[in-house]
Design a protein around this motif. Structure first.
Motif, PDB file in Angstrom:
ATOM      1  N   ILE A 238     -22.990   1.330 -32.269  1.00  0.00           N
ATOM      2  CA  ILE A 238     -21.674   1.586 -32.724  1.00  0.00           C
ATOM      3  C   ILE A 238     -21.022   2.896 -33.347  1.00  0.00           C
ATOM      4  CG2 ILE A 238     -19.677   0.849 -34.461  1.00  0.00           C
ATOM      5  CD1 ILE A 238     -20.773  -1.999 -34.493  1.00  0.00           C
ATOM      6  N   PHE A 239     -20.530   3.738 -32.936  1.00  0.00           N
ATOM      7  CA  PHE A 239     -20.386   5.162 -33.486  1.00  0.00           C
ATOM      8  C   PHE A 239     -19.226   4.938 -34.562  1.00  0.00           C
ATOM      9  CE2 PHE A 239     -18.401   9.539 -32.495  1.00  0.00           C
ATOM     10  CZ  PHE A 239     -19.517  10.019 -32.906  1.00  0.00           C
ATOM     11  N   MET A 240     -19.776   5.388 -35.682  1.00  0.00           N
ATOM     12  CA  MET A 240     -18.885   5.311 -36.727  1.00  0.00           C
ATOM     13  C   MET A 240     -18.648   6.708 -37.499  1.00  0.00           C
ATOM     14  SD  MET A 240     -19.883   1.686 -38.224  1.00  0.00           S
ATOM     15  CE  MET A 240     -18.636   0.893 -39.247  1.00  0.00           C
TER      16      MET A 240
ATOM     17  N   PRO B  92     -20.432 -11.882 -40.246  1.00  0.00           N
ATOM     18  CA  PRO B  92     -19.611 -10.633 -40.512  1.00  0.00           C
ATOM     19  C   PRO B  92     -19.744  -9.402 -39.828  1.00  0.00           C
ATOM     20  CG  PRO B  92     -21.032 -11.405 -42.678  1.00  0.00           C
ATOM     21  CD  PRO B  92     -21.371 -12.098 -41.046  1.00  0.00           C
TER      22      PRO B  92
ATOM     23  N   ARG C 274     -21.996 -12.369 -32.445  1.00  0.00           N
ATOM     24  CA  ARG C 274     -22.047 -13.496 -31.530  1.00  0.00           C
ATOM     25  C   ARG C 274     -21.185 -13.494 -30.399  1.00  0.00           C
ATOM     26  NH1 ARG C 274     -24.064 -18.507 -33.540  1.00  0.00           N
ATOM     27  NH2 ARG C 274     -25.547 -17.972 -35.133  1.00  0.00           N
TER      28      ARG C 274
ATOM     29  N   TYR D 230     -19.420 -15.338 -26.965  1.00  0.00           N
ATOM     30  CA  TYR D 230     -18.970 -16.704 -26.205  1.00  0.00           C
ATOM     31  C   TYR D 230     -18.728 -16.123 -24.793  1.00  0.00           C
ATOM     32  CZ  TYR D 230     -16.504 -20.770 -25.118  1.00  0.00           C
ATOM     33  OH  TYR D 230     -16.246 -22.297 -24.710  1.00  0.00           O
TER      34      TYR D 230
ATOM     35  N   VAL E 286     -15.488 -16.156 -21.204  1.00  0.00           N
ATOM     36  CA  VAL E 286     -14.046 -15.729 -21.719  1.00  0.00           C
ATOM     37  C   VAL E 286     -13.843 -14.818 -20.246  1.00  0.00           C
ATOM     38  CG1 VAL E 286     -14.278 -15.230 -24.078  1.00  0.00           C
ATOM     39  CG2 VAL E 286     -15.086 -13.626 -22.706  1.00  0.00           C
TER      40      VAL E 286
ATOM     41  N   ARG F  37     -23.058  -4.097 -44.688  1.00  0.00           N
ATOM     42  CA  ARG F  37     -22.485  -4.936 -45.533  1.00  0.00           C
ATOM     43  C   ARG F  37     -23.020  -5.888 -46.542  1.00  0.00           C
ATOM     44  NH1 ARG F  37     -17.490  -7.679 -42.432  1.00  0.00           N
ATOM     45  NH2 ARG F  37     -16.446  -7.738 -44.458  1.00  0.00           N
TER      46      ARG F  37
ATOM     47  N   LEU G 290     -21.968  -8.421 -49.290  1.00  0.00           N
ATOM     48  CA  LEU G 290     -21.631  -9.786 -48.845  1.00  0.00           C
ATOM     49  C   LEU G 290     -22.737 -10.730 -49.198  1.00  0.00           C
ATOM     50  CD1 LEU G 290     -20.016  -9.607 -45.247  1.00  0.00           C
ATOM     51  CD2 LEU G 290     -18.855  -9.887 -47.489  1.00  0.00           C
TER      52      LEU G 290
ATOM     53  N   THR H 280     -10.999 -13.756 -26.878  1.00  0.00           N
ATOM     54  CA  THR H 280     -12.153 -12.662 -26.387  1.00  0.00           C
ATOM     55  C   THR H 280     -13.289 -13.308 -27.106  1.00  0.00           C
ATOM     56  OG1 THR H 280     -11.335 -10.985 -28.209  1.00  0.00           O
ATOM     57  CG2 THR H 280     -10.236 -11.117 -25.859  1.00  0.00           C
ATOM     58  N   GLN H 281     -14.260 -11.961 -27.080  1.00  0.00           N
ATOM     59  CA  GLN H 281     -15.439 -12.038 -27.841  1.00  0.00           C
ATOM     60  C   GLN H 281     -15.365 -12.005 -29.186  1.00  0.00           C
ATOM     61  OE1 GLN H 281     -17.991 -13.107 -26.100  1.00  0.00           O
ATOM     62  NE2 GLN H 281     -18.234 -12.116 -24.436  1.00  0.00           N
ATOM     63  N   LEU H 282     -14.199 -10.936 -29.424  1.00  0.00           N
ATOM     64  CA  LEU H 282     -14.229 -10.584 -30.957  1.00  0.00           C
ATOM     65  C   LEU H 282     -12.793 -11.330 -31.440  1.00  0.00           C
ATOM     66  CD1 LEU H 282     -14.360  -6.721 -30.460  1.00  0.00           C
ATOM     67  CD2 LEU H 282     -16.012  -8.292 -31.519  1.00  0.00           C
TER      68      LEU H 282
ATOM     69  N   GLY I 197     -16.609 -12.643 -44.765  1.00  0.00           N
ATOM     70  CA  GLY I 197     -16.383 -11.252 -43.686  1.00  0.00           C
ATOM     71  C   GLY I 197     -15.087 -11.208 -43.527  1.00  0.00           C
ATOM     72  N   ARG I 198     -14.115 -11.838 -43.808  1.00  0.00           N
ATOM     73  CA  ARG I 198     -12.998 -11.735 -42.964  1.00  0.00           C
ATOM     74  C   ARG I 198     -11.647 -11.791 -44.253  1.00  0.00           C
ATOM     75  NH1 ARG I 198     -13.092 -11.874 -37.411  1.00  0.00           N
ATOM     76  NH2 ARG I 198     -14.995 -12.768 -36.570  1.00  0.00           N
TER      77      ARG I 198
ATOM     78  N   TYR J  15     -10.556  -4.851 -44.830  1.00  0.00           N
ATOM     79  CA  TYR J  15     -10.486  -6.037 -44.026  1.00  0.00           C
ATOM     80  C   TYR J  15      -9.275  -6.826 -44.548  1.00  0.00           C
ATOM     81  CZ  TYR J  15     -14.891  -5.172 -42.099  1.00  0.00           C
ATOM     82  OH  TYR J  15     -16.015  -4.391 -41.062  1.00  0.00           O
TER      83      TYR J  15
ATOM     84  N   GLN K  67      -8.830 -12.737 -37.665  1.00  0.00           N
ATOM     85  CA  GLN K  67      -9.603 -12.137 -36.525  1.00  0.00           C
ATOM     86  C   GLN K  67      -9.215 -10.727 -36.392  1.00  0.00           C
ATOM     87  OE1 GLN K  67     -10.067 -15.388 -33.493  1.00  0.00           O
ATOM     88  NE2 GLN K  67      -8.625 -15.988 -34.970  1.00  0.00           N
TER      89      GLN K  67
ATOM     90  N   LEU L 283     -14.360  -6.630 -36.760  1.00  0.00           N
ATOM     91  CA  LEU L 283     -15.482  -6.502 -37.515  1.00  0.00           C
ATOM     92  C   LEU L 283     -16.415  -5.052 -37.176  1.00  0.00           C
ATOM     93  CD1 LEU L 283     -16.477  -9.986 -37.639  1.00  0.00           C
ATOM     94  CD2 LEU L 283     -15.647  -8.953 -39.440  1.00  0.00           C
ATOM     95  N   LEU L 284     -16.987  -4.141 -38.156  1.00  0.00           N
ATOM     96  CA  LEU L 284     -17.532  -3.050 -37.828  1.00  0.00           C
ATOM     97  C   LEU L 284     -17.184  -2.480 -36.724  1.00  0.00           C
ATOM     98  CD1 LEU L 284     -21.087  -4.548 -38.577  1.00  0.00           C
ATOM     99  CD2 LEU L 284     -20.245  -2.778 -39.920  1.00  0.00           C
ATOM    100  N   GLN L 285     -15.657  -2.025 -36.620  1.00  0.00           N
ATOM    101  CA  GLN L 285     -15.375  -1.423 -35.321  1.00  0.00           C
ATOM    102  C   GLN L 285     -15.761  -0.001 -35.313  1.00  0.00           C
ATOM    103  OE1 GLN L 285     -13.490  -2.350 -38.022  1.00  0.00           O
ATOM    104  NE2 GLN L 285     -11.835  -1.133 -38.029  1.00  0.00           N
ATOM    105  N   GLY L 286     -16.161   0.346 -34.240  1.00  0.00           N
ATOM    106  CA  GLY L 286     -16.606   1.929 -33.982  1.00  0.00           C
ATOM    107  C   GLY L 286     -15.307   2.876 -34.074  1.00  0.00           C
ATOM    108  N   VAL L 287     -15.573   4.039 -33.723  1.00  0.00           N
ATOM    109  CA  VAL L 287     -14.492   5.184 -33.611  1.00  0.00           C
ATOM    110  C   VAL L 287     -13.744   4.886 -32.464  1.00  0.00           C
ATOM    111  CG1 VAL L 287     -14.022   7.618 -33.202  1.00  0.00           C
ATOM    112  CG2 VAL L 287     -15.704   6.885 -35.120  1.00  0.00           C
ATOM    113  N   TRP L 288     -14.285   4.384 -31.198  1.00  0.00           N
ATOM    114  CA  TRP L 288     -13.610   4.199 -30.017  1.00  0.00           C
ATOM    115  C   TRP L 288     -12.761   2.963 -29.915  1.00  0.00           C
ATOM    116  CZ3 TRP L 288     -18.616   6.183 -28.994  1.00  0.00           C
ATOM    117  CH2 TRP L 288     -19.583   5.059 -28.787  1.00  0.00           C
ATOM    118  N   GLU L 289     -13.166   1.909 -30.559  1.00  0.00           N
ATOM    119  CA  GLU L 289     -12.579   0.524 -30.719  1.00  0.00           C
ATOM    120  C   GLU L 289     -11.305   0.373 -31.302  1.00  0.00           C
ATOM    121  OE1 GLU L 289     -15.284  -2.523 -31.351  1.00  0.00           O
ATOM    122  OE2 GLU L 289     -17.084  -1.132 -30.689  1.00  0.00           O
TER     123      GLU L 289
END
Lengths: 229, 366
Positions: free
Chosen positions: A34-36, A97, A101, A103, A106, A216, A219, B38-40, B177-178, B255, B315, B319-325
């Motif tokens: 992840i680029f933050m 968090p 994970r 699934y 999809v 995090r 938590l 979706t996955q997220l 976490g949410r 969050y 949701q 969670l922990l989104q990056g710059v491009w997400e």
């Protein structure tokens, strides 16, 4: 696992190695980089965060799973999913968090759907031409090709690491066959895999010497992935 | 049987057929492949529909317990209706949820063989199973008029309804976490909102009975009391919603940002349209009829959308989104998810309508 952020160049080799080693479908990212950006304009700091499963000491996923399909192994603290028990309710996906994970069942990320191209047999999600050997595929540990309708995640390459008894460190060269794929693939040698509880291991030495933090931390999940400053 | 009723049943039957076809598709193709989750963003419209129906069911049980345990005798005509609606809504809710689970065939066995006592979801399953069984026993006790069982059943319904629904709240309340759903007050919030759902549904049904079957003195008195119950339930829900939002907006954790982002919608839609307008309707419309029915209809529709906003909202901030997400994850229900909702609503509608039309509920002594 310890990841030296000063060394990480964000090349995504670890993500690709993980997907290839574990044969994941597109979009099922067990490992992401992840680029933050952190801080305010003018003092912004950009950081790459390689993000495997954190294998938390106090893992929320193990607490919420209604049927104990997700559990923490006592001997090494690795969190694994038993695909023969998993209901596919995705409560663990909600509870994690860190968003680690997946699934896999999809809508496909890319067309044509690779799962349709390589149709799964015997209730498997798909049947790619390249996959782990039959011995390495273990539904009880969540390694290999999953059945339909279950949750998947990074196992710290349990099919590789379990083949050798616990040692303080896993050298990516000498212990190549017993080390997680992401550690081997890292061209900058930014990743260290070993026993954090052993003060002699490279992981604990680096964490001790350079200082490290975890994602995090507020938590209280106590992840086992340390980010060395 | 009037032509209008035949058309109504025909439409509901179409809904059931559509649902059966959708169920077949889900079992053959796979839910994940068809839905827009979706996955997220793993939980979508079907889960929020389950929450909504479970909430409505609990509310119906509260209104029922108000009549039986609370001694509000004027509500007696709606007692069998409340029990039947509570049973139908919870079963429909579980149908919606079941069709989202990846491995449905393992559900019953694994829940018994591998219980996880730290999991709110496991406890939710236990309490709701007890709740459904108790409701069935209660309905049977009414049909066969076993008085002692009805009394014991009323207490059991209240206990299991509170236990089940607050545990459902804890399913989201423990997600540290949410931020949008996390907190010790989420189970209490769920209970407070449940009363509104149940009171609205029973008021709506009572209005429809008055319109189509004609009213009598006993039923008119029940509707008058139901109006007061409805107003009380709106007041409780208003308090819960406002405080949840005030705290959410006040917190600066990223969050919790959805509270800020959805603030306008919350004021105009959830509060003004969803609570204040129905209250005004109920205050000025004293007689059971189309005018009064409008209030619970608005509440039920707004609550349905609000439940979806809550469950999907939990949701929506990645969670922990990056710059491009994307910071806010997109989600629109897929046709299959909408079909399941139509399916479960049709199940409730068709069974209840036939029971009402046949006079089955009027024969039950209470």
């Amino acid at each position: 696992m310890a990841i030296d952020l000063a060394k990480c160049v964000g090349c995504q080799a670890c993500s690709v190695a993980c997907s290839m080693e574990n044969t994941r479908v597109p979009g099922e990212n067990w490992h992401k980089v992840i680029f933050m950006n952190e801080g305010e304009t003018g003092t912004k700091k950009f950081t790459w965060y390689p993000r495997p499963c954190q294998h938390c000491t106090e893992a929320p996923c193990t607490k919420v799973c209604p049927v104990r399909a997700t559990r923490k192994r006592k001997e090494d603290g690795v969190v694994l999913i038993n695909w023969y028990k998993c209901l596919g309710c995705r409560y663990c996906v909600m509870a994690c968090p860190y968003g680690v994970r997946c699934y896999p069942e999809v809508k496909p990320l890319l067309e044509p759907d690779i799962k349709e191209v390589y149709h799964g047999r015997r209730a498997k999600l798909w049947d790619p031409p390249y996959q782990l050997s039959r011995e390495e595929q273990d539904g009880k540990r969540g390694t290999g090709i999953p059945p339909k309708g279950v949750v998947t995640k990074c196992t710290f390459c349990a099919h590789r690491t379990d083949r050798k008894e616990m040692t303080p460190d896993r050298d990516p060269v000498k212990d190549r066959d017993f080390t997680p794929a992401c550690v081997i693939a890292c061209p900058a040698s930014a990743r260290y895999f070993g026993d954090i509880d052993n003060p002699e291991s490279e992981v604990s030495k680096r964490v001790e010497r350079k200082g490290a933090y975890r994602l995090r931390e507020e938590l209280g999940t106590k992840p086992q992935v340390f980010y060395v400053k | 049987m009037s032509n209008l009723f035949k058309v109504w049943i025909g439409l509901l039957a179409l809904g059931v057929l559509l649902g059966l076809y959708t169920t077949f598709q889900i079992f053959t193709i796979g839910h994940g492949e068809l839905a827009n989750t979706t996955q997220l963003l793993p939980w979508g419209l079907q889960v929020s529909t389950y929450i909504y129906l479970a909430l409505t069911s609990t509310g119906c049980s509260f209104v029922y317990c108000l009549a039986t345990l609370g001694g509000v005798d004027k509500l007696k005509p709606i007692v069998p209706r409340a029990v039947l609606l509570a049973l139908l809504t919870i079963i429909a809710g579980f149908t919606s949820l079941s069709l989202e689970i990846g491995r449905l065939e393992r559900l019953a066995i694994e829940f018994i063989v591998n219980p996880n006592l730290t999991s709110p979801m496991w406890w939710m399953g236990v309490f709701y199973t007890m709740y459904i069984v108790v409701l069935m026993i209660e309905l049977a006790a009414m049909i066969f008029h076993i008085e002692w069982l009805m009394k014991v059943g009323s207490v059991a319904v209240l206990i299991t309804a509170i236990a089940g629904h607050s545990t459902l709240g804890s399913v989201f309340g423990v997600l540290e976490g949410r931020g949008y759903g996390f907190g010790a007050l989420t189970p209490i919030y769920f209970l407070m909102m449940a009363f509104l759902g149940g009171a609205s549904l029973i008021l709506l049904v009572s209005c429809l009975i008055s319109i189509f079957k004609g009213s009598n003195k006993e039923f008119d008195e029940a509707v008058t009391t139901l109006r007061k119950v409805f107003l009380a339930s709106v007041a409780i829900a208003f308090l819960a919603t406002v405080w949840r939002y005030v705290v959410g907006v006040w917190v600066s954790d990223p969050y919790y940002d959805l509270f800020d982002l959805g603030f306008n919608k919350f004021l105009k839609f959830s509060l003004l349209l969803g609570m204040i307008v129905p209250v005004l309707i109920v205050v000025f419309q004293k007689k059971a009829g189309i005018g009064l029915a409008l209030a619970p209809i608005i509440v039920l529709v707004v609550q349905f959308i609000d439940r979806n906003t809550l469950i999907v909202g939990i949701q929506k901030i990645a969670l922990l989104q990056g710059v491009w997400e994307p910071r806010i994850l997109p989600y629109t229900p897929a046709p299959v998810e909408i079909s399941v909702v139509i399916f479960v609503m049709s199940i409730i509608g068709i069974i209840y309508s036939i029971a009402e039309q046949r006079g089955f509920l009027e024969k039950i002594k209470h």
